[in-house]
Design an enzyme around this catalytic site. Structure first.
Site, PDB file in Angstrom:
ATOM      1  N   ASN A  13       0.847  -1.190   0.000  1.00  0.00           N
ATOM      2  CA  ASN A  13       0.000   0.000   0.000  1.00  0.00           C
ATOM      3  C   ASN A  13       0.884   1.242   0.000  1.00  0.00           C
ATOM      4  O   ASN A  13       1.493   1.573   1.012  1.00  0.00           O
ATOM      5  CB  ASN A  13      -0.900  -0.028   1.258  1.00  0.00           C
ATOM      6  N   LYS A  46       0.033   4.294  -0.240  1.00  0.00           N
ATOM      7  CA  LYS A  46      -0.613   5.493   0.333  1.00  0.00           C
ATOM      8  C   LYS A  46      -0.427   6.680  -0.624  1.00  0.00           C
ATOM      9  O   LYS A  46      -0.422   6.495  -1.826  1.00  0.00           O
ATOM     10  CB  LYS A  46      -0.094   5.750   1.747  1.00  0.00           C
ATOM     11  N   HIS A  84      -9.455   1.290   5.136  1.00  0.00           N
ATOM     12  CA  HIS A  84      -8.171   1.498   5.809  1.00  0.00           C
ATOM     13  C   HIS A  84      -8.368   2.462   6.989  1.00  0.00           C
ATOM     14  O   HIS A  84      -9.184   3.387   6.901  1.00  0.00           O
ATOM     15  CB  HIS A  84      -7.147   2.071   4.815  1.00  0.00           C
ATOM     16  N   GLU A 144      -6.761   4.904   7.975  1.00  0.00           N
ATOM     17  CA  GLU A 144      -6.575   6.324   7.639  1.00  0.00           C
ATOM     18  C   GLU A 144      -7.831   6.911   7.001  1.00  0.00           C
ATOM     19  O   GLU A 144      -8.134   8.088   7.187  1.00  0.00           O
ATOM     20  CB  GLU A 144      -5.344   6.480   6.735  1.00  0.00           C
ATOM     21  N   GLY A 184       3.005   2.630  10.717  1.00  0.00           N
ATOM     22  CA  GLY A 184       3.981   3.699  10.518  1.00  0.00           C
ATOM     23  C   GLY A 184       4.752   4.065  11.771  1.00  0.00           C
ATOM     24  O   GLY A 184       5.410   5.106  11.816  1.00  0.00           O
ATOM     25  N   SER A 240       3.877  -1.855  10.253  1.00  0.00           N
ATOM     26  CA  SER A 240       5.340  -1.912  10.396  1.00  0.00           C
ATOM     27  C   SER A 240       5.936  -3.262  10.011  1.00  0.00           C
ATOM     28  O   SER A 240       6.870  -3.749  10.655  1.00  0.00           O
ATOM     29  CB  SER A 240       5.759  -1.512  11.822  1.00  0.00           C
TER      30      SER A 240
HETATM   31  P1  13P Z   1       3.302   0.647   7.639  1.00  0.00           P
HETATM   32  O1  13P Z   1       3.789  -0.648   7.039  1.00  0.00           O
HETATM   33  O2  13P Z   1       4.005   1.852   7.108  1.00  0.00           O
HETATM   34  O3  13P Z   1       3.248   0.564   9.134  1.00  0.00           O
HETATM   35  O4  13P Z   1       1.771   0.822   7.146  1.00  0.00           O
HETATM   36  C1  13P Z   1       0.886  -0.218   7.314  1.00  0.00           C
HETATM   37  C2  13P Z   1      -0.343   0.099   6.565  1.00  0.00           C
HETATM   38  O5  13P Z   1      -1.111   0.967   6.940  1.00  0.00           O
HETATM   39  C3  13P Z   1      -0.603  -0.645   5.319  1.00  0.00           C
HETATM   40  O6  13P Z   1      -1.888  -0.437   4.865  1.00  0.00           O
END
Ligand code: 13P
Length: 258
Positions: free
Chosen positions: A11, A13, A101, A103, A179, A219
């Site tokens: 992903n 983003k 998601h 977010e 993250g 992560s």
């Molecule tokens: P990270 O791998 O950067 O922690 O993000 C995870 C995520 O939100 C994948 O959709």
């Protein structure tokens, strides 16, 4: 037990424009061997603006990557400024779409009912939804992680019951691990994945639940991929930050060689 094809999803983003996206996928293709993609599915989910260029690259170079999107609108068309529909994604050969998601739940106010509508729209349009669930830090600290996540699973998968359970993917992404560099322990990831599968079994029967793939996200890095993939109910990973590095994402995809 049903054999579930592992899925490694990247992903991106809101990172990489359409030219940077081409570079990233070319580098990724350079690092991946056939062995890495044998027996598992690998998706990349660039921003909408890069879907077309990545699709052309996958197609022309016959890359063993599946194109994914990060969101979709539940309606096929209409007065929805700024949104993108499932039929539009399907025309670009998008195979998977992330819905719900954290977010989007947090910053766009998406609730379980909307996420379920998006997941149903995805299935109806021939795409496979990756339905995200996951608890925040306060909920985990209060010892309510499982209760909250299972409620999300019930709400976000309402009416989401394709004939083939392999068409639905659930991604467990604890918000506190996204993250942050903090990963759920492999045991915690396994415990939640097993609880999600048990919930699906209760709702749709054991055979259906056994065919749904459950991913862990938060992560995920080359250093922790093996211990996560070793868990029996974890069928793959949803990778954020590390999917922006061709080298790291290739190591994650090639975890069987690590
Ligand atoms: P990270 O791998 O950067 O922690 O993000 C995870 C995520 O939100 C994948 O959709």
């Amino acid at each position: 037990m049903t054999d579930r094809t592992p899925l490694v999803a990247g992903n991106w983003k809101m990172h990489r424009d359409h030219l940077e996206a081409i570079q990233l996928v070319q580098r990724l293709a350079y690092h991946l061997t056939e062995e890495d993609t044998d027996g598992q599915e690998v998706t990349v989910h660039p921003p909408f603006t890069a879907l077309r260029s990545v699709q052309t690259l996958i197609d022309s170079d016959r890359l063993r990557l599946i194109l994914g999107a990060q969101d979709c609108h539940p309606d096929a068309e209409g007065a929805h400024t700024g949104d993108v529909s499932v039929p539009m994604l399907a025309r670009l050969a998008v195979g998977y779409v992330i819905v719900g998601h954290s977010e989007r739940r947090l910053h766009h106010g998406e609730d379980d009912a909307l996420v379920a509508r998006k997941a149903r729209a995805a299935l109806g349009g021939g795409l496979r939804p990756i339905v995200c669930v996951g608890e925040g830090q306060a909920v985990r600290d209060a010892g309510r992680a499982e209760e909250v996540v299972l409620a999300q699973v019930r709400g976000s998968l309402e009416g989401v019951e394709p004939d083939d359970p392999a068409r639905v993917v659930v991604a467990y992404e604890p918000v506190w691990a996204i993250g942050t560099g903090r990963t759920a322990t492999p045991d915690d990831a396994q415990a939640m994945a097993a609880a999600i599968r048990a919930e699906l079994a209760e709702r749709s029967g054991a055979a259906f639940a056994a065919g749904v793939r459950i991913l862990y996200g938060g992560s995920v890095k080359p250093a922790n991929i093996r211990s996560i993939m070793a868990q029996p109910d974890v069928d793959g990973v949803l990778v954020g930050g590390a999917s922006l590095s061709a080298e790291d994402f290739a190591l994650i995809v090639g975890h069987r060689r690590l």
